[in-house]
Design a protein around this motif. Sequence first.
Motif, PDB file in Angstrom:
ATOM      1  N   PHE A  88       0.770  -1.257  -0.047  1.00 37.38           N
ATOM      2  CA  PHE A  88      -0.128  -0.051   0.096  1.00 37.38           C
ATOM      3  C   PHE A  88       0.775   1.266  -0.022  1.00 37.38           C
ATOM      4  CE2 PHE A  88      -3.352  -2.755   1.834  1.00 37.38           C
ATOM      5  CZ  PHE A  88      -4.260  -2.393   0.778  1.00 37.38           C
ATOM      6  N   LEU A  89       1.965   1.178   0.662  1.00 37.89           N
ATOM      7  CA  LEU A  89       2.721   2.618   0.782  1.00 37.89           C
ATOM      8  C   LEU A  89       3.750   2.500  -0.515  1.00 37.89           C
ATOM      9  CD1 LEU A  89       4.187   2.399   4.303  1.00 37.89           C
ATOM     10  CD2 LEU A  89       2.437   3.647   3.484  1.00 37.89           C
ATOM     11  N   LEU A  90       3.896   1.516  -1.275  1.00 35.34           N
ATOM     12  CA  LEU A  90       4.356   1.512  -2.673  1.00 35.34           C
ATOM     13  C   LEU A  90       3.471   2.244  -3.574  1.00 35.34           C
ATOM     14  CD1 LEU A  90       7.285   0.100  -2.574  1.00 35.34           C
ATOM     15  CD2 LEU A  90       6.493  -0.928  -4.431  1.00 35.34           C
ATOM     16  N   LEU A  91       2.232   1.953  -3.206  1.00 38.83           N
ATOM     17  CA  LEU A  91       1.092   2.414  -4.129  1.00 38.83           C
ATOM     18  C   LEU A  91       1.104   3.960  -3.990  1.00 38.83           C
ATOM     19  CD1 LEU A  91      -1.337   2.202  -6.146  1.00 38.83           C
ATOM     20  CD2 LEU A  91      -2.505   1.641  -4.113  1.00 38.83           C
ATOM     21  N   ALA A  92       0.954   4.423  -2.713  1.00 37.60           N
ATOM     22  CA  ALA A  92       0.917   5.683  -2.364  1.00 37.60           C
ATOM     23  C   ALA A  92       2.231   6.383  -2.867  1.00 37.60           C
ATOM     24  CB  ALA A  92       0.720   5.933  -0.838  1.00 37.60           C
ATOM     25  N   VAL A  93       3.319   6.050  -2.867  1.00 38.16           N
ATOM     26  CA  VAL A  93       4.491   6.488  -3.328  1.00 38.16           C
ATOM     27  C   VAL A  93       4.319   6.776  -4.795  1.00 38.16           C
ATOM     28  CG1 VAL A  93       6.920   6.290  -3.522  1.00 38.16           C
ATOM     29  CG2 VAL A  93       6.134   6.032  -1.323  1.00 38.16           C
ATOM     30  N   ALA A  94       3.992   5.738  -5.565  1.00 35.07           N
ATOM     31  CA  ALA A  94       3.798   5.848  -6.845  1.00 35.07           C
ATOM     32  C   ALA A  94       2.763   6.782  -7.114  1.00 35.07           C
ATOM     33  CB  ALA A  94       3.364   4.600  -7.351  1.00 35.07           C
ATOM     34  N   GLY A 101       1.636  12.191  -9.461  1.00 29.10           N
ATOM     35  CA  GLY A 101       0.785  13.477  -9.090  1.00 29.10           C
ATOM     36  C   GLY A 101       2.040  14.769  -9.094  1.00 29.10           C
ATOM     37  N   LEU A 102       3.129  14.723  -8.497  1.00 36.97           N
ATOM     38  CA  LEU A 102       4.063  15.527  -8.398  1.00 36.97           C
ATOM     39  C   LEU A 102       4.607  15.926 -10.031  1.00 36.97           C
ATOM     40  CD1 LEU A 102       5.717  17.438  -6.769  1.00 36.97           C
ATOM     41  CD2 LEU A 102       7.427  15.501  -6.529  1.00 36.97           C
ATOM     42  N   TYR A 103       5.015  14.796 -10.403  1.00 38.84           N
ATOM     43  CA  TYR A 103       5.344  15.149 -12.219  1.00 38.84           C
ATOM     44  C   TYR A 103       4.598  15.619 -12.761  1.00 38.84           C
ATOM     45  CZ  TYR A 103       6.748  14.133 -16.824  1.00 38.84           C
ATOM     46  OH  TYR A 103       7.350  14.405 -18.039  1.00 38.84           O
ATOM     47  N   GLY A 104       2.988  15.280 -12.525  1.00 32.57           N
ATOM     48  CA  GLY A 104       2.108  16.054 -13.406  1.00 32.57           C
ATOM     49  C   GLY A 104       1.829  17.509 -12.867  1.00 32.57           C
ATOM     50  N   ALA A 105       1.882  17.773 -11.736  1.00 36.39           N
ATOM     51  CA  ALA A 105       1.635  19.256 -11.168  1.00 36.39           C
ATOM     52  C   ALA A 105       2.781  19.861 -11.699  1.00 36.39           C
ATOM     53  CB  ALA A 105       1.472  19.049  -9.683  1.00 36.39           C
ATOM     54  N   LEU A 106       4.191  19.583 -11.635  1.00 32.92           N
ATOM     55  CA  LEU A 106       5.092  20.445 -11.951  1.00 32.92           C
ATOM     56  C   LEU A 106       5.508  20.448 -13.557  1.00 32.92           C
ATOM     57  CD1 LEU A 106       7.681  19.196  -9.242  1.00 32.92           C
ATOM     58  CD2 LEU A 106       6.506  21.200  -9.076  1.00 32.92           C
ATOM     59  N   SER A 107       5.059  19.462 -14.194  1.00 32.56           N
ATOM     60  CA  SER A 107       5.479  19.632 -15.721  1.00 32.56           C
ATOM     61  C   SER A 107       4.576  20.083 -16.353  1.00 32.56           C
ATOM     62  CB  SER A 107       5.816  18.067 -15.897  1.00 32.56           C
ATOM     63  OG  SER A 107       4.640  17.342 -16.097  1.00 32.56           O
ATOM     64  N   GLN A 108       3.391  20.307 -15.988  1.00 29.57           N
ATOM     65  CA  GLN A 108       2.319  20.769 -16.988  1.00 29.57           C
ATOM     66  C   GLN A 108       2.055  22.357 -16.784  1.00 29.57           C
ATOM     67  OE1 GLN A 108       0.657  18.989 -19.134  1.00 29.57           O
ATOM     68  NE2 GLN A 108       2.104  17.364 -18.618  1.00 29.57           N
ATOM     69  N   GLN A 109       1.501  23.093 -17.779  1.00 23.61           N
ATOM     70  CA  GLN A 109       1.238  24.374 -17.716  1.00 23.61           C
ATOM     71  C   GLN A 109      -0.417  24.474 -17.608  1.00 23.61           C
ATOM     72  OE1 GLN A 109       3.010  26.524 -20.667  1.00 23.61           O
ATOM     73  NE2 GLN A 109       5.026  26.578 -19.768  1.00 23.61           N
ATOM     74  N   SER A 110      -1.234  23.657 -17.913  1.00 22.18           N
ATOM     75  CA  SER A 110      -2.676  23.703 -18.174  1.00 22.18           C
ATOM     76  C   SER A 110      -3.213  23.863 -16.571  1.00 22.18           C
ATOM     77  CB  SER A 110      -3.128  22.585 -18.890  1.00 22.18           C
ATOM     78  OG  SER A 110      -4.446  22.327 -18.686  1.00 22.18           O
ATOM     79  N   ILE A 111      -3.959  24.542 -16.297  1.00 20.97           N
ATOM     80  CA  ILE A 111      -4.601  24.610 -15.074  1.00 20.97           C
ATOM     81  C   ILE A 111      -5.155  23.286 -14.555  1.00 20.97           C
ATOM     82  CG2 ILE A 111      -6.230  25.715 -13.296  1.00 20.97           C
ATOM     83  CD1 ILE A 111      -5.636  28.460 -14.952  1.00 20.97           C
ATOM     84  N   VAL A 112      -5.985  22.738 -15.523  1.00 22.15           N
ATOM     85  CA  VAL A 112      -6.808  21.555 -15.163  1.00 22.15           C
ATOM     86  C   VAL A 112      -5.697  20.366 -15.152  1.00 22.15           C
ATOM     87  CG1 VAL A 112      -8.474  19.909 -16.144  1.00 22.15           C
ATOM     88  CG2 VAL A 112      -8.769  22.404 -16.256  1.00 22.15           C
ATOM     89  N   ASN A 143      -4.662  11.916  -3.106  1.00 19.90           N
ATOM     90  CA  ASN A 143      -5.057  10.529  -2.881  1.00 19.90           C
ATOM     91  C   ASN A 143      -4.181   9.780  -2.515  1.00 19.90           C
ATOM     92  OD1 ASN A 143      -7.865  10.837  -3.917  1.00 19.90           O
ATOM     93  ND2 ASN A 143      -7.060  10.588  -6.142  1.00 19.90           N
ATOM     94  N   ALA A 144      -2.687  10.044  -2.852  1.00 15.37           N
ATOM     95  CA  ALA A 144      -1.636   9.143  -2.104  1.00 15.37           C
ATOM     96  C   ALA A 144      -1.564   9.320  -0.659  1.00 15.37           C
ATOM     97  CB  ALA A 144      -0.330   9.541  -2.925  1.00 15.37           C
ATOM     98  N   VAL A 145      -1.912  10.642  -0.311  1.00 16.42           N
ATOM     99  CA  VAL A 145      -1.802  10.682   1.218  1.00 16.42           C
ATOM    100  C   VAL A 145      -3.064   9.947   1.976  1.00 16.42           C
ATOM    101  CG1 VAL A 145      -2.168  12.468   2.983  1.00 16.42           C
ATOM    102  CG2 VAL A 145      -0.788  12.987   1.008  1.00 16.42           C
ATOM    103  N   ILE A 146      -4.168   9.978   1.115  1.00 14.51           N
ATOM    104  CA  ILE A 146      -5.155   9.187   1.551  1.00 14.51           C
ATOM    105  C   ILE A 146      -5.208   7.663   1.616  1.00 14.51           C
ATOM    106  CG2 ILE A 146      -7.700   8.597   1.254  1.00 14.51           C
ATOM    107  CD1 ILE A 146      -8.194  11.392   0.173  1.00 14.51           C
ATOM    108  N   VAL A 147      -4.521   7.274   0.799  1.00 13.48           N
ATOM    109  CA  VAL A 147      -4.217   5.862   0.572  1.00 13.48           C
ATOM    110  C   VAL A 147      -3.072   5.317   1.639  1.00 13.48           C
ATOM    111  CG1 VAL A 147      -2.904   3.937  -0.806  1.00 13.48           C
ATOM    112  CG2 VAL A 147      -4.750   5.383  -1.860  1.00 13.48           C
ATOM    113  N   ALA A 148      -2.124   6.232   1.903  1.00 13.00           N
ATOM    114  CA  ALA A 148      -1.222   5.789   3.044  1.00 13.00           C
ATOM    115  C   ALA A 148      -1.721   6.058   4.169  1.00 13.00           C
ATOM    116  CB  ALA A 148      -0.082   7.019   3.018  1.00 13.00           C
TER     117      ALA A 148
END
Length: 101
Positions: free
Chosen positions: A6-12, A17-28, A39-44
């Motif tokens: 479960f923690l491996l899933l949360a880390v993945a 999510g971090l890659y998606g938030a830092l690499s994109q320019q679209s607000i959505v 969701n990762a925090v909730i799973v952990a």
Amino acid sequence: MTLQTFLLLAVALLAVGLYGALSQQSIVMIMMGLELMVNAVIVAGAAFWFYVSPARPDGQVVVLVAVTLMAVEMAMGFAVAIAIFRSGEIDMTDMAAELKD
């Protein structure tokens, strides 16, 4: 499944999510990355509560409250993104600096 799985899933989820938030320019897309990180925090958290005290329902209640708050937060975020888009056809983060006027 073990706690480590479960923690491996949360880390993945957090990494994607971090890659998606830092690499994109679209607000959505940035908001989707943020949602994956939450969701990762909730799973952990759910995994820890399940393995620490599986008989008590308080962990399930906290997870349900967290999911509800995340849904409300994302709905408000999308409402703000739609308002910004409608005000000036702005859908990229670098274009939002033009809203200072």
